[in-house]
Design a protein around this motif. Structure first.
Motif, mmCIF file in Angstrom:
data_model
loop_
_atom_site.group_PDB
_atom_site.id
_atom_site.type_symbol
_atom_site.label_atom_id
_atom_site.label_comp_id
_atom_site.label_asym_id
_atom_site.label_seq_id
_atom_site.Cartn_x
_atom_site.Cartn_y
_atom_site.Cartn_z
ATOM 1 N N LEU A 151 35.411 -1.732 19.620
ATOM 2 C CA LEU A 151 35.022 -0.320 19.599
ATOM 3 C C LEU A 151 33.813 -0.150 20.509
ATOM 4 N N TYR A 152 33.905 0.777 21.439
ATOM 5 C CA TYR A 152 32.829 1.018 22.393
ATOM 6 C C TYR A 152 32.206 2.375 22.083
ATOM 7 N N ILE A 153 30.899 2.366 21.823
ATOM 8 C CA ILE A 153 30.187 3.593 21.486
ATOM 9 C C ILE A 153 28.973 3.730 22.407
ATOM 10 N N PRO A 154 28.470 4.963 22.597
ATOM 11 C CA PRO A 154 27.285 5.142 23.451
ATOM 12 C C PRO A 154 26.067 4.406 22.879
ATOM 13 N N GLY A 155 25.322 3.785 23.769
ATOM 14 C CA GLY A 155 24.114 3.071 23.354
ATOM 15 C C GLY A 155 22.878 3.932 23.542
ATOM 16 N N PRO A 156 22.063 4.165 22.496
ATOM 17 C CA PRO A 156 20.864 5.006 22.638
ATOM 18 C C PRO A 156 19.773 4.310 23.444
ATOM 19 N N ILE A 157 19.096 5.084 24.295
ATOM 20 C CA ILE A 157 17.976 4.560 25.095
ATOM 21 C C ILE A 157 16.761 5.431 24.807
ATOM 22 N N PRO A 158 15.809 4.962 23.974
ATOM 23 C CA PRO A 158 14.618 5.767 23.660
ATOM 24 C C PRO A 158 13.776 6.026 24.904
ATOM 25 N N ASP A 218 23.596 5.560 26.941
ATOM 26 C CA ASP A 218 24.344 4.775 27.927
ATOM 27 C C ASP A 218 25.814 4.794 27.504
ATOM 28 N N TYR A 219 26.626 5.605 28.188
ATOM 29 C CA TYR A 219 28.020 5.769 27.790
ATOM 30 C C TYR A 219 28.881 4.649 28.373
ATOM 31 N N PRO A 220 29.803 4.133 27.574
ATOM 32 C CA PRO A 220 30.716 3.100 28.115
ATOM 33 C C PRO A 220 31.667 3.716 29.128
ATOM 34 N N ALA A 221 31.963 2.965 30.184
ATOM 35 C CA ALA A 221 32.865 3.442 31.238
ATOM 36 C C ALA A 221 33.770 2.295 31.658
ATOM 37 N N LEU A 222 35.022 2.613 31.908
ATOM 38 C CA LEU A 222 35.992 1.603 32.325
ATOM 39 C C LEU A 222 35.741 1.215 33.780
ATOM 40 N N LYS A 223 35.399 -0.049 33.996
ATOM 41 C CA LYS A 223 35.161 -0.573 35.339
ATOM 42 C C LYS A 223 35.953 -1.862 35.477
ATOM 43 N N GLY A 224 36.930 -1.850 36.333
ATOM 44 C CA GLY A 224 37.770 -3.032 36.497
ATOM 45 C C GLY A 224 38.726 -3.192 35.335
ATOM 46 N N ARG A 247 42.766 -0.137 29.446
ATOM 47 C CA ARG A 247 43.210 1.015 30.250
ATOM 48 C C ARG A 247 43.900 2.068 29.400
ATOM 49 N N ASP A 248 44.460 1.665 28.269
ATOM 50 C CA ASP A 248 45.143 2.612 27.378
ATOM 51 C C ASP A 248 44.337 2.846 26.099
ATOM 52 N N SER A 249 43.030 2.759 26.200
ATOM 53 C CA SER A 249 42.173 2.872 25.019
ATOM 54 C C SER A 249 42.346 4.211 24.317
ATOM 55 N N ILE A 250 42.113 4.179 22.999
ATOM 56 C CA ILE A 250 42.147 5.400 22.189
ATOM 57 C C ILE A 250 40.780 6.066 22.296
ATOM 58 N N ASN A 251 40.768 7.302 22.791
ATOM 59 C CA ASN A 251 39.515 8.049 22.926
ATOM 60 C C ASN A 251 39.288 8.820 21.635
ATOM 61 N N LEU A 252 38.474 8.249 20.749
ATOM 62 C CA LEU A 252 38.256 8.880 19.444
ATOM 63 C C LEU A 252 37.436 10.153 19.580
ATOM 64 N N LEU A 253 36.308 10.025 20.247
ATOM 65 C CA LEU A 253 35.466 11.182 20.554
ATOM 66 C C LEU A 253 35.088 11.074 22.019
ATOM 67 N N ASP A 254 34.398 12.034 22.506
ATOM 68 C CA ASP A 254 33.999 11.968 23.907
ATOM 69 C C ASP A 254 32.984 10.845 24.091
ATOM 70 N N GLY A 255 33.416 9.752 24.704
ATOM 71 C CA GLY A 255 32.525 8.606 24.921
ATOM 72 C C GLY A 255 32.706 7.487 23.931
ATOM 73 N N VAL A 256 33.617 7.611 22.971
ATOM 74 C CA VAL A 256 33.890 6.547 21.992
ATOM 75 C C VAL A 256 35.321 6.064 22.207
ATOM 76 N N PHE A 257 35.474 4.763 22.496
ATOM 77 C CA PHE A 257 36.786 4.223 22.833
ATOM 78 C C PHE A 257 37.108 3.041 21.918
ATOM 79 N N LEU A 258 38.392 2.954 21.558
ATOM 80 C CA LEU A 258 38.858 1.866 20.698
ATOM 81 C C LEU A 258 40.044 1.200 21.373
ATOM 82 N N ASN A 259 39.951 -0.127 21.518
ATOM 83 C CA ASN A 259 41.066 -0.900 22.074
ATOM 84 C C ASN A 259 41.049 -2.299 21.474
#
Length: 398
Positions: free
Chosen positions: A176-183, A247-253, A160-172
């Motif tokens: 490290l959560y980064i967007p996943g590419p979908i061809p 596919d952007y990571p999103a905080l759910k629960g 819930r207090d993750s560091i937002n490095l860039l838009d859509g990149v979170f570190l906790n």
């Protein structure tokens, strides 16, 4: 009375006795040594199987088809509890190869930069590089892994207090959560163009080197290759309408969902292996550069070359002949040191296959043999590749 014409150890026809023949003795002793070594290992193998049979322990590799029944923290292939022990082997193997390749690439780049920086005429840069080398190479690798894992990454905030490095990149603390590419449709054309650009760049570099050797005229092969490999696929990507979504990571629960998660264990192990090995590579690079006569640099400057081209075209190519052999040893060390991953729970081959799988199945001989064979093949492959490269870089004498 003895015939004075005969010498000791020779037959009546003047031929040397067979037991005095060096070739015969050499072959005989080698055969005897091979038989003794074979008998030694056969005895160990037979005793092991006999003892296992007495204790009711089954042998063989049939256990690889049994259901594993346990989960693995990270997997590069599809895996869950319903998969087999054979799949746990592949998961552990791929995780080991992943961190080894990442570590070798990062340590090489960082080591070359620091090695050159140690010889910089800038006092501050040279001292910073020296301090880095002296600190990192004199602290045990296991402690450095613990430092990154327990002292750095474990202190990161909750999701819930993750560091937002860039838009859509979170570190906790969970990674490290980064967007996943979908061809999407059309991305295959971009991939094909990229592969063709790589092949074309390889051909251009070889042609440019040959041209320079024959005529002395340089060709900007580096810029040309970057343009082909980077710019051309991007242009095709734009023309095709950018056929890729994310596919952007999103905080759910209580945690993030979606995207790609890089677990803290992988980051800690990767950073520790890279930084530790880079310190040794930096010293190898520094020694290799110092091994090149200073007269080569002076001659290059006399021809009008600046420091950058002198280092890239004159010094480094000659230094590589000194650098490559010890560099091979560092690559081997890094690959083998990746087995320390089990200390922080990274699911590598040792942790998953020689840890959990062995504890559940009890197939110690088979699992240990398979694990040892994997590291042996990895080391021999790295050695073969580096020896081939060393031969390519060696001087060709007439």
């Amino acid at each position: 009375m003895a015939d004075p014409t005969k010498t000791h150890g020779t037959s009546g026809h003047g031929k040397t006795a067979i037991w005095n023949d060096p070739t015969f003795r050499s072959i005989t002793f080698q055969v005897l040594a091979a038989l003794a070594i074979g008998w030694f290992f056969y005895t160990i193998f037979d005793n092991t199987l006999t003892n296992m049979e007495r204790r009711g322990i089954t042998t063989g590799f049939a256990f690889l088809d049994s259901t594993a029944g346990f989960g693995i923290l990270m997997s590069l292939i599809e895996y869950d509890e319903t998969h087999t022990y054979g799949d746990t082997f592949y998961v552990g193997l791929l995780n080991t190869l992943l961190v080894s390749v990442m570590g070798i690439v990062t340590a090489t780049i960082l080591g070359f930069i620091i090695g050159v920086a140690r010889l910089s005429s800038n006092w501050l840069i040279a001292k910073i590089a020296s301090v880095y080398v002296e600190i990192l190479r004199n602290i045990p690798l296991l402690l450095q892994i613990f430092f990154w894992y327990f002292a750095v990454l474990s202190t990161l905030p909750h999701p819930r207090d993750s560091i937002n490095l860039l838009d859509g990149v979170f570190l906790n603390g969970r990674g490290l959560y980064i967007p996943g590419p979908i061809p999407e449709s059309g991305f295959g054309i971009v991939t094909a163009v990229f592969l063709m650009a790589v092949v074309a760049s390889f051909v251009i570099v070889r042609w440019a080197n040959k041209r320079q050797m024959e005529t002395g005229q340089p060709f900007p092969s580096l810029l040309t290759s970057l343009g082909l490999i980077v710019v051309l696929p991007l242009l095709v990507f734009a023309v095709m309408g950018m056929p890729m979504s994310f596919d952007y990571p999103a905080l759910k629960g209580f945690n993030f969902q979606g995207g790609i998660r890089v677990i803290p264990e992988l980051m800690a192990l990767w950073w520790a292996l890279s930084l530790y090995t880079a310190a040794f590579i930096a010293e190898i690079v520094r020694a290799g550069i110092l091994a090149v006569s200073h007269g080569q640099t002076e001659a290059a400057h006399a021809l009008g070359l600046r420091n950058g081209p002198t280092l890239r075209l004159i010094v480094i190519p000659q230094a590589m002949r000194v650098i490559i052999p010890p560099l091979t040893s560092q690559y081997l060390n890094l690959a083998k040191n990746s087995s320390l991953a089990t200390a922080i729970g990274y699911p590598d081959l040792v942790g998953v296959f020689m840890g959990t799988t062995l504890n559940q199945t009890g197939q110690a001989v088979e699992i240990v043999a398979m694990t040892m064979a994997v590291y042996l093949i990895m080391s021999l492959s790295i050695s073969a590749l580096m020896n081939w490269y060393n031969k390519k870089m060696s001087l060709v004498e007439r």
